[in-house]
Design an enzyme around this catalytic site. Structure first.
Site, PDB file in Angstrom:
ATOM      1  N   SER A  12       3.975 -16.054  40.166  1.00 46.67           N
ATOM      2  CA  SER A  12       4.075 -15.290  38.926  1.00 46.67           C
ATOM      3  C   SER A  12       5.417 -15.408  38.205  1.00 46.67           C
ATOM      4  CB  SER A  12       3.751 -13.824  39.206  1.00 46.67           C
ATOM      5  OG  SER A  12       4.450 -13.378  40.330  1.00 46.67           O
ATOM      6  N   LEU A  14       9.421 -15.104  37.162  1.00 48.08           N
ATOM      7  CA  LEU A  14      10.361 -13.978  37.201  1.00 48.08           C
ATOM      8  C   LEU A  14       9.806 -12.796  36.421  1.00 48.08           C
ATOM      9  CD1 LEU A  14      13.898 -15.608  36.850  1.00 48.08           C
ATOM     10  CD2 LEU A  14      12.995 -14.295  38.767  1.00 48.08           C
ATOM     11  N   HIS A  15       8.754 -12.186  36.952  1.00 47.72           N
ATOM     12  CA  HIS A  15       8.192 -10.979  36.350  1.00 47.72           C
ATOM     13  C   HIS A  15       9.025  -9.780  36.797  1.00 47.72           C
ATOM     14  CE1 HIS A  15       6.237  -9.538  40.069  1.00 47.72           C
ATOM     15  NE2 HIS A  15       6.107 -10.831  40.330  1.00 47.72           N
ATOM     16  N   ALA A  16       8.605  -8.582  36.489  1.00 50.41           N
ATOM     17  CA  ALA A  16       9.422  -7.373  36.637  1.00 50.41           C
ATOM     18  C   ALA A  16      10.066  -7.186  38.012  1.00 50.41           C
ATOM     19  CB  ALA A  16       8.598  -6.144  36.282  1.00 50.41           C
ATOM     20  N   ALA A  19      12.515 -10.069  38.978  1.00 49.53           N
ATOM     21  CA  ALA A  19      13.590 -10.056  37.978  1.00 49.53           C
ATOM     22  C   ALA A  19      14.568  -8.928  38.300  1.00 49.53           C
ATOM     23  CB  ALA A  19      13.016  -9.887  36.583  1.00 49.53           C
TER      24      ALA A  19
END
Length: 86
Positions: A12, A14-16, A19
């Site tokens: 996925s 660098l999602h939430a 990150a």
């Protein structure tokens, strides 16, 4: 300066969650931490910058670390980016 090219391998990017973890890790060091993509220069100490960078799976990034603790920070951030959680 520490510099390394890395291909984002998780499902996925660098999602939430990753990150946020990247920013927390980057903020532990005094050195400047920058992630370069073809389109952006991302400040790895800023959650807004990291999320706005839109780093997707398969993206080649360049990790740049410059400062007094660059070797230590570069090694830790490299390990993190090579083993990004999904």
């Amino acid at each position: 300066m520490y510099e390394e090219k890395i291909v984002v391998q998780n499902k996925s990017g660098l999602h939430a969650r990753p990150a946020s973890q990247l920013v927390e890790l980057s903020q532990q060091y005094r050195s400047d931490v920058t992630i370069l993509t073809e389109e952006d220069e991302i400040n790895a100490k800023s959650i807004i910058s990291v999320l706005a960078g839109g780093v997707l799976p398969g993206t080649e990034i360049t990790l740049q670390v410059e400062g007094v603790d660059e070797a230590e920070a570069g090694a830790a951030l490299s390990r993190f980016l090579h083993n990004l959680p999904d």
